[in-house]
Design a protein around this motif. Structure first.
Motif, PDB file in Angstrom:
ATOM      1  N   LEU A  63      -1.702  15.693   8.706  1.00 24.65           N
ATOM      2  CA  LEU A  63      -2.227  14.473   8.105  1.00 24.65           C
ATOM      3  C   LEU A  63      -2.616  14.695   6.649  1.00 24.65           C
ATOM      4  CD1 LEU A  63      -5.852  13.827   9.454  1.00 24.65           C
ATOM      5  CD2 LEU A  63      -4.569  15.874  10.019  1.00 24.65           C
ATOM      6  N   TRP A  64      -2.543  13.625   5.890  1.00 27.10           N
ATOM      7  CA  TRP A  64      -2.874  13.690   4.473  1.00 27.10           C
ATOM      8  C   TRP A  64      -3.284  12.317   3.982  1.00 27.10           C
ATOM      9  CZ3 TRP A  64       1.904  13.359   6.564  1.00 27.10           C
ATOM     10  CH2 TRP A  64       2.860  12.500   5.998  1.00 27.10           C
ATOM     11  N   HIS A  65      -4.173  12.295   2.977  1.00 29.44           N
ATOM     12  CA  HIS A  65      -4.601  11.019   2.403  1.00 29.44           C
ATOM     13  C   HIS A  65      -5.131  11.224   0.989  1.00 29.44           C
ATOM     14  CE1 HIS A  65      -8.971  11.685   2.889  1.00 29.44           C
ATOM     15  NE2 HIS A  65      -8.724  12.151   4.115  1.00 29.44           N
ATOM     16  N   ALA A  66      -5.408  10.125   0.316  1.00 26.77           N
ATOM     17  CA  ALA A  66      -5.853  10.145  -1.082  1.00 26.77           C
ATOM     18  C   ALA A  66      -7.359  10.403  -1.175  1.00 26.77           C
ATOM     19  CB  ALA A  66      -5.512   8.811  -1.745  1.00 26.77           C
ATOM     20  N   ASN A  67      -7.799  10.692  -2.398  1.00 31.60           N
ATOM     21  CA  ASN A  67      -9.232  10.857  -2.638  1.00 31.60           C
ATOM     22  C   ASN A  67      -9.859   9.507  -3.001  1.00 31.60           C
ATOM     23  OD1 ASN A  67      -8.437  10.405  -5.292  1.00 31.60           O
ATOM     24  ND2 ASN A  67      -9.050  12.404  -6.048  1.00 31.60           N
ATOM     25  N   THR A  68     -11.063   9.528  -3.543  1.00 35.41           N
ATOM     26  CA  THR A  68     -11.759   8.276  -3.844  1.00 35.41           C
ATOM     27  C   THR A  68     -11.147   7.526  -5.017  1.00 35.41           C
ATOM     28  OG1 THR A  68     -13.352   9.383  -5.311  1.00 35.41           O
ATOM     29  CG2 THR A  68     -13.933   9.202  -2.968  1.00 35.41           C
TER      30      THR A  68
ATOM     31  N   HIS B 199       2.469  -7.610  -6.986  1.00 36.76           N
ATOM     32  CA  HIS B 199       1.545  -6.529  -7.326  1.00 36.76           C
ATOM     33  C   HIS B 199       2.057  -5.221  -6.731  1.00 36.76           C
ATOM     34  CE1 HIS B 199      -0.209  -5.855  -3.329  1.00 36.76           C
ATOM     35  NE2 HIS B 199      -0.239  -7.169  -3.165  1.00 36.76           N
ATOM     36  N   GLY B 200       1.432  -4.114  -7.120  1.00 35.06           N
ATOM     37  CA  GLY B 200       1.841  -2.799  -6.626  1.00 35.06           C
ATOM     38  C   GLY B 200       0.703  -2.061  -5.958  1.00 35.06           C
ATOM     39  N   GLN B 201      -0.115  -2.770  -5.175  1.00 31.81           N
ATOM     40  CA  GLN B 201      -1.316  -2.176  -4.587  1.00 31.81           C
ATOM     41  C   GLN B 201      -1.109  -1.821  -3.116  1.00 31.81           C
ATOM     42  OE1 GLN B 201      -4.118  -1.523  -6.449  1.00 31.81           O
ATOM     43  NE2 GLN B 201      -2.891  -2.255  -8.177  1.00 31.81           N
ATOM     44  N   ARG B 202      -1.746  -0.710  -2.713  1.00 26.23           N
ATOM     45  CA  ARG B 202      -1.749  -0.281  -1.325  1.00 26.23           C
ATOM     46  C   ARG B 202      -3.184  -0.245  -0.809  1.00 26.23           C
ATOM     47  NH1 ARG B 202       1.032   3.788   1.766  1.00 26.23           N
ATOM     48  NH2 ARG B 202       0.674   2.002   3.137  1.00 26.23           N
ATOM     49  N   PRO B 203      -3.392  -0.581   0.469  1.00 26.50           N
ATOM     50  CA  PRO B 203      -4.729  -0.427   1.049  1.00 26.50           C
ATOM     51  C   PRO B 203      -5.052   1.040   1.308  1.00 26.50           C
ATOM     52  CG  PRO B 203      -3.165  -1.047   2.749  1.00 26.50           C
ATOM     53  CD  PRO B 203      -2.405  -1.071   1.439  1.00 26.50           C
ATOM     54  N   ALA B 204      -6.302   1.330   1.576  1.00 27.78           N
ATOM     55  CA  ALA B 204      -6.683   2.685   1.979  1.00 27.78           C
ATOM     56  C   ALA B 204      -5.975   3.020   3.284  1.00 27.78           C
ATOM     57  CB  ALA B 204      -8.195   2.767   2.156  1.00 27.78           C
ATOM     58  N   HIS B 205      -5.432   4.242   3.360  1.00 26.27           N
ATOM     59  CA  HIS B 205      -4.633   4.607   4.526  1.00 26.27           C
ATOM     60  C   HIS B 205      -4.620   6.115   4.715  1.00 26.27           C
ATOM     61  CE1 HIS B 205      -1.981   4.621   0.998  1.00 26.27           C
ATOM     62  NE2 HIS B 205      -1.307   5.577   1.602  1.00 26.27           N
ATOM     63  N   ILE B 206      -4.198   6.531   5.914  1.00 27.98           N
ATOM     64  CA  ILE B 206      -4.094   7.942   6.264  1.00 27.98           C
ATOM     65  C   ILE B 206      -2.712   8.166   6.874  1.00 27.98           C
ATOM     66  CG2 ILE B 206      -5.083   9.849   7.588  1.00 27.98           C
ATOM     67  CD1 ILE B 206      -7.684   8.116   7.775  1.00 27.98           C
ATOM     68  N   HIS B 207      -1.989   9.146   6.348  1.00 26.23           N
ATOM     69  CA  HIS B 207      -0.641   9.466   6.817  1.00 26.23           C
ATOM     70  C   HIS B 207      -0.680  10.503   7.939  1.00 26.23           C
ATOM     71  CE1 HIS B 207       1.611   7.602   3.422  1.00 26.23           C
ATOM     72  NE2 HIS B 207       0.530   7.899   2.725  1.00 26.23           N
ATOM     73  N   PHE B 208       0.328  10.410   8.837  1.00 23.69           N
ATOM     74  CA  PHE B 208       0.432  11.362   9.940  1.00 23.69           C
ATOM     75  C   PHE B 208       1.889  11.735  10.214  1.00 23.69           C
ATOM     76  CE2 PHE B 208      -3.457   9.045  10.769  1.00 23.69           C
ATOM     77  CZ  PHE B 208      -4.331   9.998  11.269  1.00 23.69           C
ATOM     78  N   PHE B 209       2.109  13.015  10.445  1.00 27.96           N
ATOM     79  CA  PHE B 209       3.276  13.516  11.171  1.00 27.96           C
ATOM     80  C   PHE B 209       2.709  14.087  12.463  1.00 27.96           C
ATOM     81  CE2 PHE B 209       5.989  14.909   7.244  1.00 27.96           C
ATOM     82  CZ  PHE B 209       6.458  13.609   7.091  1.00 27.96           C
TER      83      PHE B 209
END
Length: 312
Positions: A156-161, A217-227
């Protein structure tokens, strides 16, 4: 008057030569793909009466897109990556494969080789302790029968603040907010991390340039990726978008799907915080995953990009 020549035997023969069909070297598959691209591009030029100026502006755009390493961002923003998921869904339906957690886009920001832990881990390096909200993420991985899968790997991986990802954001430490967790005997995984932020395409980048011309627009919501993977089961590429985000159902990358919304609960109880080993407000996210059995003779294979990044 529209002039069309792409269908003529001379042009068809010319594109065959340009695609390498006049020699026995190289890849037959690649020759077929390139030939189709050439023919379809020629038809687009004819049907839409693309001007020389428009053509060379497109070539310049592709140069700039590659220079900014945004090709993966653009294919997500134009819905092509989501289309690949819908196509795989249709193939599954045709084969009678049902159940399991839905797939959704990988995105362009995966990096292979994250630190691996047994059952539980901490994902953040503590560099945002003064601005971030601690997040406790946990869940269970099961098979189609609902039985827990011990030893499954949750990558799993995700962005910071700030909406940035380590490796691509050089201000972050290596593998910050990137981990692999091996599920315990009950199929459970647990991670301490921070609540991620959504992000937007760079306003001066080539992806946003195209989106601007489309009025998007080019916006994404907060999210968490998974393999998620386990021997004998299909590899799952998915992500959860966090409930309550402004862009939850307006994700420019079309990754939000029913069943892939993660409920996030914020807790302000001081005693609960102390029991968790933190101070102040924290958040909890619970999300379970169900894997499908791998069809014979081999499991589904996804992107080669992780290997490429690992070698970079």
């Amino acid at each position: 008057m529209t002039v069309k020549i792409s269908h003529s035997p001379e042009i068809q023969k010319f594109f065959k030569e340009a695609s390498g069909f006049n020699n026995d070297e190289g890849s037959r598959r690649m020759k077929t793909v390139v030939n189709r691209i050439l023919i379809d591009t020629a038809k687009i030029i004819e049907d839409l009466e693309i001007t020389q100026d428009e053509f060379w502006k497109a070539v310049d755009y592709l140069n700039r897109l590659g220079g900014r390493h945004e090709a993966g961002l653009l294919v997500a923003g134009l819905g092509l990556e989501h289309f690949l998921d819908l196509l795989e869904d249709a193939k599954d339906q045709q084969q009678g494969l049902t159940g399991g957690t839905l797939r959704t886009i990988e995105g362009p920001l995966y990096v292979a080789g994250a630190p691996i832990a047994q059952g539980v881990t901490r994902m953040d390096d503590g560099s945002e302790d003064d601005v971030a909200t601690t997040m406790f993420l946990q869940g269970r991985v099961t098979g189609p029968d609902g039985k827990p899968l011990a030893g499954a790997v949750v990558d799993l991986w995700h962005a910071n603040t700030k909406g940035n990802y380590s490796y691509f954001d050089k201000s972050q430490s290596d593998y910050n907010l990137r981990r692999r967790i091996v599920t315990d005997e009950n199929g459970c995984y647990r991670a301490r991390s921070i609540v991620p932020s959504g992000y937007g395409c760079s306003p001066d980048g080539p992806t946003q340039e195209v989106l601007d011309t489309l009025g998007r627009h080019g916006q994404r919501p907060a999210h968490i990726h998974f393999f998620i993977s386990a021997p004998g089961y299909r590899h799952l590429t998915t992500q959860i978008n966090l409930a309550g985000d402004k862009y939850l159902w307006d994700d420019f990358a079309y990754a939000t799907r029913d069943g892939l919304v993660g409920d996030i609960h914020f807790i302000d109880d001081a005693e609960a915080a102390r029991s968790r080993g933190v101070q102040g407000r924290f958040a909890e996210v619970d999300f379970d995953f169900q894997l499908q059995k791998a069809p014979a003779p081999k499991a589904e294979q996804r992107s080669s990009r992780p290997r490429a990044l690992q070698e970079a």
